[in-house]
Write an enzyme that holds these catalytic residues in place. Structure first.
Site, PDB file in Angstrom:
ATOM      1  N   ASP A  32       0.750  -1.218  -0.130  1.00  0.00           N
ATOM      2  CA  ASP A  32      -0.039  -0.029  -0.036  1.00  0.00           C
ATOM      3  C   ASP A  32       1.022   1.427   0.002  1.00  0.00           C
ATOM      4  OD1 ASP A  32      -1.397  -2.234   0.967  1.00  0.00           O
ATOM      5  OD2 ASP A  32      -2.140  -1.221   2.785  1.00  0.00           O
ATOM      6  N   GLU A  81     -10.289  -2.363   4.337  1.00  0.00           N
ATOM      7  CA  GLU A  81      -8.992  -1.816   4.724  1.00  0.00           C
ATOM      8  C   GLU A  81      -9.052  -0.485   3.972  1.00  0.00           C
ATOM      9  OE1 GLU A  81      -6.321  -5.807   4.847  1.00  0.00           O
ATOM     10  OE2 GLU A  81      -6.667  -5.217   2.970  1.00  0.00           O
TER      11      GLU A  81
HETATM   12  C1  FRU Z   1      -4.082  -3.741   2.780  1.00  0.00           C
HETATM   13  C2  FRU Z   1      -3.101  -3.903   4.138  1.00  0.00           C
HETATM   14  C3  FRU Z   1      -3.619  -2.988   5.253  1.00  0.00           C
HETATM   15  C4  FRU Z   1      -2.212  -3.294   6.145  1.00  0.00           C
HETATM   16  C5  FRU Z   1      -1.340  -3.464   5.251  1.00  0.00           C
HETATM   17  C6  FRU Z   1      -0.212  -4.305   5.816  1.00  0.00           C
HETATM   18  O1  FRU Z   1      -3.300  -3.986   1.658  1.00  0.00           O
HETATM   19  O2  FRU Z   1      -3.461  -5.387   4.623  1.00  0.00           O
HETATM   20  O3  FRU Z   1      -4.795  -3.285   5.879  1.00  0.00           O
HETATM   21  O4  FRU Z   1      -2.376  -2.028   6.949  1.00  0.00           O
HETATM   22  O5  FRU Z   1      -1.743  -3.752   4.110  1.00  0.00           O
HETATM   23  O6  FRU Z   1       0.974  -4.389   5.107  1.00  0.00           O
END
Ligand code: FRU
Length: 430
Positions: free
Chosen positions: A20, A196
């Site tokens: 992300d 998310e």
């Molecule tokens: C989304 C996610 C978020 C988390 C991060 C962990 O892709 O799963 O919810 O904070 O990636 O790398």
């Protein structure tokens, strides 16, 4: 082993795993992109915040890792603000702190809490706040805080998710340290996955700054519109306490398979809203080739709201400063009569990717079958588009391992990864 070509205009870290985008912000003439990063390997793990900066959203310079994992905690997704009024006391009004608000994830998976780190040298060195965490519900899953300065509330607002309850919680704070719950938002009949990376922000309608609507982005995984990871959104209003959607109907930000966990930059100049997504899908993110990086971002896209007919639409366009001379940036016109029409983009080995419109089913489609690996997933994506006029434009940007499609000025988008290779040079209309 020969390395596949690196994307020309899409951000990739020099090496190792990335997911992300985090902490997107513009400050002192630079766009900062932080990102979920494994400093030690090309698989997900040891999650830390990588860092890159850009003057023009087109060329990125990778910086040293900003916030590193610890023996007990990983640094999960979150956001960044500049504390201009020194509400935290971390800096001063003359030299405001950049403050990262992120999820600390216990390695044993027992707990996720929200914490702060700050920098007094424009993002180079980071210090964790000694009284972390700043928000702890004693939950196993509670993450991805997006914080902005809210001009309605005149204070900080955080959107954060309880992923398994498919709920966005909104909090407010005067100092980023103490938070008051304002409301919780969930949607009936949403996709069958966890929520998310929320993002709540205002946008002018038809460029009229006196007429603002609020947009709420939520990434969902699995349960995306084409399987696996996807992002949906609502358009509505913010009354200082709650988000009230105009309609409970979910709208998809992208009909491709590879645009996830995207959020917008805080503080972009001229009130622009600029978005970046992680160009990937959790279904196969760990299997795409590592060269020696694994993962890329979408091109930065400017978001606007426009009224077309009786509806307000969210448009996404590659930012105007994006230099695309090293990739294939091609616009063509579709005149829907009957059957299929579109363009085929071929590499010199004869393989091709196709973008077209089926006037009978009223669907935009993207077929990457010949430029994909067999991960046993669908390789044709389609997006409903009931176009009533005589013609519409389609813009595609094809880099060495991706295709992004923007229909009618970005009203419909389809983003897909491609097997890495040469940028197609032959275009055939049909
Ligand atoms: C989304 C996610 C978020 C988390 C991060 C962990 O892709 O799963 O919810 O904070 O990636 O790398």
């Amino acid at each position: 082993m020969t390395l596949a070509p690196r994307p020309q205009i899409h951000f990739t870290p020099m090496r190792n795993w990335m997911n992300d985008p985090n902490g997107l912000i513009f400050y002192k003439g630079l766009y900062h992109l932080f990102f979920q990063y494994n400093p030690e390997g090309d698989q997900w793990g040891n999650m830390s915040w990588g860092h890159a900066t850009s003057k023009d959203l087109s060329r990125w310079e990778e910086q040293p890792v900003a916030i590193e994992y610890t023996p007990t905690h990983a640094v999960f997704s979150g956001s960044m603000v500049v504390d201009y009024f020194n509400t935290t006391g971390f800096g001063s009004v003359e030299n405001p702190a950049m403050v990262a608000i992120f999820t600390e994830h216990q390695h044993d998976e027992a707990r996720q809490v929200q914490s702060l780190a700050y920098s007094l040298d424009d993002g180079q060195r980071w210090k964790r706040y000694e009284s972390n965490p700043i928000l702890d519900l004693e939950m196993k899953n509670f993450r991805d805080p997006k914080v902005t300065w809210n001009r309605v509330n005149e204070c900080w607002i955080m959107s954060v998710v309880k992923p398994h309850e498919e709920t966005v919680c909104f909090y407010e704070s005067d100092n980023l340290k103490e938070w008051r719950l304002l409301s919780e938002f969930s949607a009936q009949g949403s996709a069958a996955g966890i929520w998310e990376c929320p993002d709540l922000f205002p946008l002018s309608v038809d460029g009229d700054s006196a007429n603002k609507k609020w947009v709420l982005f939520i990434s969902v995984n699995p349960g995306g519109v084409t399987g696996g990871s996807g992002t949906f959104y609502f358009i509505g209003d913010w009354n200082g306490k709650e988000f009230i959607p105009d309609s409970v109907e979910m709208r998809w930000l992208d009909y491709g398979r590879d645009n996830y966990a995207g959020v917008t930059f805080n503080e972009a100049p001229d009130d622009r809203k600029i978005y970046l997504g992680w160009m990937n899908n959790w279904e196969y993110a760990d299997k795409i080739p590592a060269n020696p990086y694994r993962g890329a971002m979408t091109v930065p896209r400017e978001l606007t709201l426009v009224t077309r007919g009786s509806e307000i639409h969210l448009l996404q366009k590659p930012v105007k400063e994006l230099v695309t001379t090293s990739v294939l940036d091609y616009t063509f016109v579709i005149k829907p009569t009957s059957g299929k029409s579109g363009s085929r983009f071929s590499r010199s080995d004869g393989s091709s990717v196709v973008v077209g419109y089926d006037a009978d089913t009223k669907m935009i489609y993207l077929d990457r079958t010949e430029m994909w690996f067999d991960f046993s997933t669908a390789r044709i994506e389609s997006a409903p588009y009931d176009w009533q006029g005589a013609e519409f434009e389609v813009r595609v940007i094809i880099d060495s391992s991706s295709i992004e499609t923007f229909v009618s000025g970005g009203q419909v988008c389809v983003t897909d990864l491609l097997a890495p290779g040469e940028i197609p040079s032959v275009i055939t209309a049909f």
